[in-house]
Design a protein around this motif. Structure first.
Motif, PDB file in Angstrom:
ATOM      1  N   GLY A 117       0.799  -1.226   0.000  1.00 23.57           N
ATOM      2  CA  GLY A 117       0.000   0.000   0.000  1.00 23.57           C
ATOM      3  C   GLY A 117       0.830   1.273   0.000  1.00 23.57           C
ATOM      4  O   GLY A 117       0.281   2.363  -0.042  1.00 23.57           O
ATOM      5  N   GLN A 118       2.154   1.157   0.032  1.00 26.05           N
ATOM      6  CA  GLN A 118       3.031   2.329   0.072  1.00 26.05           C
ATOM      7  C   GLN A 118       3.385   2.762  -1.345  1.00 26.05           C
ATOM      8  O   GLN A 118       3.735   1.934  -2.187  1.00 26.05           O
ATOM      9  N   GLU A 119       3.299   4.060  -1.629  1.00 24.48           N
ATOM     10  CA  GLU A 119       3.601   4.578  -2.958  1.00 24.48           C
ATOM     11  C   GLU A 119       5.015   5.159  -3.032  1.00 24.48           C
ATOM     12  O   GLU A 119       5.678   5.059  -4.059  1.00 24.48           O
ATOM     13  N   THR A 120       5.446   5.774  -1.945  1.00 23.25           N
ATOM     14  CA  THR A 120       6.781   6.375  -1.910  1.00 23.25           C
ATOM     15  C   THR A 120       7.661   5.598  -0.940  1.00 23.25           C
ATOM     16  O   THR A 120       7.320   5.490   0.244  1.00 23.25           O
ATOM     17  N   PRO A 121       8.779   5.058  -1.397  1.00 27.39           N
ATOM     18  CA  PRO A 121       9.631   4.260  -0.514  1.00 27.39           C
ATOM     19  C   PRO A 121      10.349   5.117   0.523  1.00 27.39           C
ATOM     20  O   PRO A 121      10.606   6.305   0.302  1.00 27.39           O
ATOM     21  N   ASP A 122      10.651   4.516   1.665  1.00 25.23           N
ATOM     22  CA  ASP A 122      11.423   5.197   2.701  1.00 25.23           C
ATOM     23  C   ASP A 122      12.910   5.042   2.407  1.00 25.23           C
ATOM     24  O   ASP A 122      13.343   4.012   1.873  1.00 25.23           O
ATOM     25  N   PRO A 123      13.713   6.031   2.748  1.00 25.76           N
ATOM     26  CA  PRO A 123      15.161   5.906   2.540  1.00 25.76           C
ATOM     27  C   PRO A 123      15.747   4.818   3.437  1.00 25.76           C
ATOM     28  O   PRO A 123      15.316   4.660   4.581  1.00 25.76           O
ATOM     29  N   ASP A 124      16.698   4.081   2.917  1.00 25.09           N
ATOM     30  CA  ASP A 124      17.360   3.032   3.689  1.00 25.09           C
ATOM     31  C   ASP A 124      18.382   3.702   4.610  1.00 25.09           C
ATOM     32  O   ASP A 124      19.349   4.309   4.132  1.00 25.09           O
ATOM     33  N   PRO A 125      18.210   3.611   5.924  1.00 24.99           N
ATOM     34  CA  PRO A 125      19.067   4.355   6.863  1.00 24.99           C
ATOM     35  C   PRO A 125      20.516   3.891   6.924  1.00 24.99           C
ATOM     36  O   PRO A 125      21.351   4.587   7.491  1.00 24.99           O
ATOM     37  N   LYS A 126      20.843   2.750   6.344  1.00 21.73           N
ATOM     38  CA  LYS A 126      22.227   2.283   6.427  1.00 21.73           C
ATOM     39  C   LYS A 126      23.123   2.915   5.368  1.00 21.73           C
ATOM     40  O   LYS A 126      24.337   2.760   5.416  1.00 21.73           O
ATOM     41  N   TRP A 127      22.504   3.632   4.423  1.00 19.55           N
ATOM     42  CA  TRP A 127      23.279   4.258   3.347  1.00 19.55           C
ATOM     43  C   TRP A 127      23.277   5.781   3.468  1.00 19.55           C
ATOM     44  O   TRP A 127      22.336   6.369   4.003  1.00 19.55           O
ATOM     45  N   PHE A 128      24.301   6.408   2.922  1.00 20.27           N
ATOM     46  CA  PHE A 128      24.291   7.860   2.772  1.00 20.27           C
ATOM     47  C   PHE A 128      23.244   8.201   1.714  1.00 20.27           C
ATOM     48  O   PHE A 128      23.132   7.537   0.685  1.00 20.27           O
ATOM     49  N   GLN A 129      22.498   9.253   1.973  1.00 20.02           N
ATOM     50  CA  GLN A 129      21.437   9.670   1.064  1.00 20.02           C
ATOM     51  C   GLN A 129      21.856  10.898   0.264  1.00 20.02           C
ATOM     52  O   GLN A 129      22.582  11.765   0.756  1.00 20.02           O
ATOM     53  N   GLY A 130      21.398  10.968  -0.977  1.00 15.62           N
ATOM     54  CA  GLY A 130      21.685  12.116  -1.816  1.00 15.62           C
ATOM     55  C   GLY A 130      20.659  13.212  -1.642  1.00 15.62           C
ATOM     56  O   GLY A 130      19.868  13.203  -0.696  1.00 15.62           O
ATOM     57  N   ARG A 131      20.660  14.141  -2.564  1.00 16.44           N
ATOM     58  CA  ARG A 131      19.710  15.245  -2.514  1.00 16.44           C
ATOM     59  C   ARG A 131      18.307  14.757  -2.858  1.00 16.44           C
ATOM     60  O   ARG A 131      18.131  13.723  -3.504  1.00 16.44           O
ATOM     61  N   PRO A 132      17.274  15.488  -2.439  1.00 10.65           N
ATOM     62  CA  PRO A 132      15.913  15.128  -2.849  1.00 10.65           C
ATOM     63  C   PRO A 132      15.815  15.092  -4.373  1.00 10.65           C
ATOM     64  O   PRO A 132      16.447  15.899  -5.059  1.00 10.65           O
ATOM     65  N   ALA A 133      15.048  14.157  -4.904  1.00  6.20           N
ATOM     66  CA  ALA A 133      14.914  14.005  -6.351  1.00  6.20           C
ATOM     67  C   ALA A 133      13.539  14.461  -6.803  1.00  6.20           C
ATOM     68  O   ALA A 133      12.773  13.702  -7.381  1.00  6.20           O
ATOM     69  N   ASP A 134      13.230  15.735  -6.533  1.00  5.08           N
ATOM     70  CA  ASP A 134      11.913  16.243  -6.886  1.00  5.08           C
ATOM     71  C   ASP A 134      11.727  16.403  -8.386  1.00  5.08           C
ATOM     72  O   ASP A 134      10.616  16.416  -8.875  1.00  5.08           O
TER      73      ASP A 134
END
Length: 222
Positions: free
Chosen positions: A74-91
């Motif tokens: 039921g989820q449309e937008t995935p959550d970021p995986d906390p074990k990795w460094f995250q990049g900028r928002p991809a709007d």
């Protein structure tokens, strides 16, 4: 034989020869020469600035990637995986764009003005998420610590780099999730921080894909 017919035939023959020569030069010789020079002198850039890991191409140093958890039911937008460094928002071009999640069909910015209510709401929500996601026991992120690139997309929406400040802000969360000493992860960020081009152009930056590849190798050695 009619002179006009002869002249026409000569003109057609000359035009055909010119077409064949131009086709050979511009359609065969020139592309081969340019390709040869590019492969010989700029092999990496000519092939898309590929990044390899485990013996295979995993991306380009010019294109950002996302590191998300699998979608829940039921989820449309995935959550970021906390074990990795995250990049900028991809709007990308906005919520109705085909490029909202680093999909390489087209790119672009939201084109929203700095005082746009929707943009302000997006930035405030992103800032709150950054503070929450990166605060771990013993280390609390303050809203004043969140840099601009952590809450805004780039002009293309495909930026592969983040600022050293945003990378540093994620160190404690990444260290905890991967059960690594924070000092080791801090050193990883420092080792993958690039300075200004030629010492004066642009800003210091960290390529997220290259940093995460190094993080994966560090975890494997643990």
């Amino acid at each position: 034989m009619n002179n006009s017919f002869v002249n026409t035939a000569r003109l057609l023959g000359a035009g055909l020869r010119a077409l064949l020569v131009l086709t050979l030069v511009t359609g065969v010789v020139y592309p081969l020469v340019v390709t040869g020079i590019a492969q010989g002198l700029f092999h990496d850039k000519a092939n898309g600035s590929e990044i390899k890991a485990d013996g295979r191409v995993v991306g380009s140093s010019l294109i950002g990637q996302q590191y998300n958890l699998p979608l829940k039911k039921g989820q449309e937008t995935p959550d970021p995986d906390p074990k990795w460094f995250q990049g900028r928002p991809a709007d990308g071009l906005g919520t109705n764009s085909v490029n909202t999640r680093y999909k390489l069909i087209l790119s672009g910015a939201t084109n929203l003005s700095a005082d746009n209510k929707d943009l302000i709401k997006q930035v405030e929500a992103a800032k709150a998420a950054v503070v929450k996601d990166n605060s771990v026991p013993g280390y609390t992120v303050k809203p004043s610590q969140v840099p601009a690139d952590a809450v805004t997309s780039s002009g293309s929406g495909l930026d592969p780099d983040i600022s050293p400040a945003y990378a540093d802000l994620q160190v404690h969360r990444v260290a905890e999730r991967n059960r690594l000493p924070a000092a080791q992860v801090e050193k990883l960020v420092k080792d993958h921080t690039e300075g200004r081009t030629l010492g004066f152009m642009g800003e210091p930056r960290v390529n997220v894909l290259q940093l995460n590849i190094a993080l994966k190798d560090l975890v494997a050695k643990r």
